[in-house]
Design a protein around this motif. Sequence first.
Motif, PDB file in Angstrom:
ATOM      1  N   GLY A   1       0.782  -1.238   0.000  1.00 59.72           N
ATOM      2  CA  GLY A   1       0.000   0.000   0.000  1.00 59.72           C
ATOM      3  C   GLY A   1       0.808   1.279   0.000  1.00 59.72           C
ATOM      4  O   GLY A   1       0.243   2.371  -0.021  1.00 59.72           O
ATOM      5  N   GLN A   2       2.128   1.171   0.023  1.00 60.65           N
ATOM      6  CA  GLN A   2       2.984   2.362   0.048  1.00 60.65           C
ATOM      7  C   GLN A   2       3.588   2.595  -1.327  1.00 60.65           C
ATOM      8  O   GLN A   2       4.436   1.816  -1.769  1.00 60.65           O
ATOM      9  CB  GLN A   2       4.104   2.194   1.082  1.00 60.65           C
ATOM     10  N   ILE A   3       3.150   3.654  -1.972  1.00 64.47           N
ATOM     11  CA  ILE A   3       3.587   3.955  -3.328  1.00 64.47           C
ATOM     12  C   ILE A   3       4.128   5.374  -3.369  1.00 64.47           C
ATOM     13  O   ILE A   3       3.476   6.296  -2.857  1.00 64.47           O
ATOM     14  CB  ILE A   3       2.427   3.845  -4.342  1.00 64.47           C
ATOM     15  N   SER A   4       5.290   5.532  -3.992  1.00 62.91           N
ATOM     16  CA  SER A   4       5.851   6.860  -4.216  1.00 62.91           C
ATOM     17  C   SER A   4       5.992   7.071  -5.713  1.00 62.91           C
ATOM     18  O   SER A   4       6.484   6.197  -6.418  1.00 62.91           O
ATOM     19  CB  SER A   4       7.211   6.997  -3.542  1.00 62.91           C
ATOM     20  N   SER A   5       5.538   8.221  -6.160  1.00 60.84           N
ATOM     21  CA  SER A   5       5.593   8.555  -7.572  1.00 60.84           C
ATOM     22  C   SER A   5       6.736   9.518  -7.823  1.00 60.84           C
ATOM     23  O   SER A   5       6.916  10.487  -7.081  1.00 60.84           O
ATOM     24  CB  SER A   5       4.279   9.191  -8.016  1.00 60.84           C
ATOM     25  N   GLU A   6       7.508   9.223  -8.852  1.00 59.27           N
ATOM     26  CA  GLU A   6       8.654  10.066  -9.154  1.00 59.27           C
ATOM     27  C   GLU A   6       8.330  11.182 -10.129  1.00 59.27           C
ATOM     28  O   GLU A   6       8.922  12.246 -10.068  1.00 59.27           O
ATOM     29  CB  GLU A   6       9.791   9.211  -9.741  1.00 59.27           C
ATOM     30  N   VAL A   7       7.437  10.929 -11.044  1.00 58.05           N
ATOM     31  CA  VAL A   7       7.113  11.928 -12.062  1.00 58.05           C
ATOM     32  C   VAL A   7       5.601  11.960 -12.272  1.00 58.05           C
ATOM     33  O   VAL A   7       4.961  10.926 -12.226  1.00 58.05           O
ATOM     34  CB  VAL A   7       7.822  11.641 -13.397  1.00 58.05           C
ATOM     35  N   PRO A   8       5.053  13.159 -12.488  1.00 55.15           N
ATOM     36  CA  PRO A   8       3.610  13.236 -12.780  1.00 55.15           C
ATOM     37  C   PRO A   8       3.346  12.641 -14.159  1.00 55.15           C
ATOM     38  O   PRO A   8       4.086  12.858 -15.090  1.00 55.15           O
ATOM     39  CB  PRO A   8       3.342  14.744 -12.769  1.00 55.15           C
ATOM     40  N   GLN A   9       2.289  11.848 -14.234  1.00 56.66           N
ATOM     41  CA  GLN A   9       2.041  11.186 -15.505  1.00 56.66           C
ATOM     42  C   GLN A   9       0.656  10.571 -15.505  1.00 56.66           C
ATOM     43  O   GLN A   9      -0.105  10.723 -14.551  1.00 56.66           O
ATOM     44  CB  GLN A   9       3.086  10.088 -15.687  1.00 56.66           C
ATOM     45  N   ASN A  10       0.410   9.845 -16.564  1.00 57.72           N
ATOM     46  CA  ASN A  10      -0.880   9.231 -16.804  1.00 57.72           C
ATOM     47  C   ASN A  10      -0.977   7.841 -16.185  1.00 57.72           C
ATOM     48  O   ASN A  10      -1.926   7.124 -16.436  1.00 57.72           O
ATOM     49  CB  ASN A  10      -1.075   9.138 -18.329  1.00 57.72           C
ATOM     50  N   LEU A  11      -0.032   7.455 -15.382  1.00 58.94           N
ATOM     51  CA  LEU A  11       0.017   6.103 -14.861  1.00 58.94           C
ATOM     52  C   LEU A  11      -0.133   6.104 -13.347  1.00 58.94           C
ATOM     53  O   LEU A  11       0.103   7.123 -12.687  1.00 58.94           O
ATOM     54  CB  LEU A  11       1.363   5.457 -15.222  1.00 58.94           C
ATOM     55  N   SER A  12      -0.498   4.958 -12.801  1.00 57.56           N
ATOM     56  CA  SER A  12      -0.558   4.786 -11.356  1.00 57.56           C
ATOM     57  C   SER A  12      -0.006   3.411 -11.018  1.00 57.56           C
ATOM     58  O   SER A  12       0.143   2.552 -11.890  1.00 57.56           O
ATOM     59  CB  SER A  12      -1.996   4.921 -10.842  1.00 57.56           C
ATOM     60  N   ALA A  13       0.323   3.210  -9.753  1.00 61.20           N
ATOM     61  CA  ALA A  13       0.842   1.920  -9.316  1.00 61.20           C
ATOM     62  C   ALA A  13       0.157   1.502  -8.029  1.00 61.20           C
ATOM     63  O   ALA A  13      -0.310   2.352  -7.262  1.00 61.20           O
ATOM     64  CB  ALA A  13       2.351   1.984  -9.120  1.00 61.20           C
TER      65      ALA A  13
END
Lengths: 111, 114
Positions: free
Chosen positions: A54-66
């Motif tokens: 449940g811990q997700i960090s995003s590096e760049v803004p974009q159209n994707l999710s994890a």
Amino acid sequence: SQTIHQWPATLVQPVGSPLSLECTVEGTSNPNLYWYRQAAGRGLQLLFYSVGIGQISSEVPQNLSASRPQDRQFILSSKKLLLSDSGFYLCAWSDHGDGYTFGSGTRLTVV
Amino acid sequence: AQSVTQLDSQVPVFEEAPVELRCNYSSSVSVYLFWYVQYPNQGLQLLLKYLSGSTLVESINGFEAEFNKSQTSFHLRKPSVHISDTAEYFCAVSELRGFQKLVFGTGTRLLVSP
């Protein structure tokens, strides 16, 4: 021994369609998990990383999710694909800091 | 933040010739250094790594790399290349402390011809 599975190997999707790429790791617990994208002629760009369920960090803004619904499962998703989402997607894991182990990659072509 | 520079996007070389793939990094703290190899349409495989100790590290297939702290470099070398060494090579760096996040260079394509 530890192994990492990534699928599918290739995918052709129309613009505007959803996406789900899955990555699973075996033989280890509580790994750090990563999604990278490799665009043609460019290096590897870190998209997301996760240190736990449940811990997700995003590096760049974009159209994707994890998402990370289980300890050893990491999913990359999109609700509506763009042409610019085409590329080679790589999942990787690490445990205690001495390098990554990569999956075999998914070649995504958005048409 | 760290960064990695691989100045050569492509290196053509003849079989059995020596080769050097250059890698320079930038970081304000101590780092781990890595070289990965990628064959066409495959994931990346770890070739060798420097974590600590001897500054010269070797891989099982004849590649070696030397960590030079003063020049912030980690160049990859092989004294005699084979056709099968044709691939893309990526240099990467991560900070010693904290969460490990690898930062990659843009890669160098090694083309070995007969």
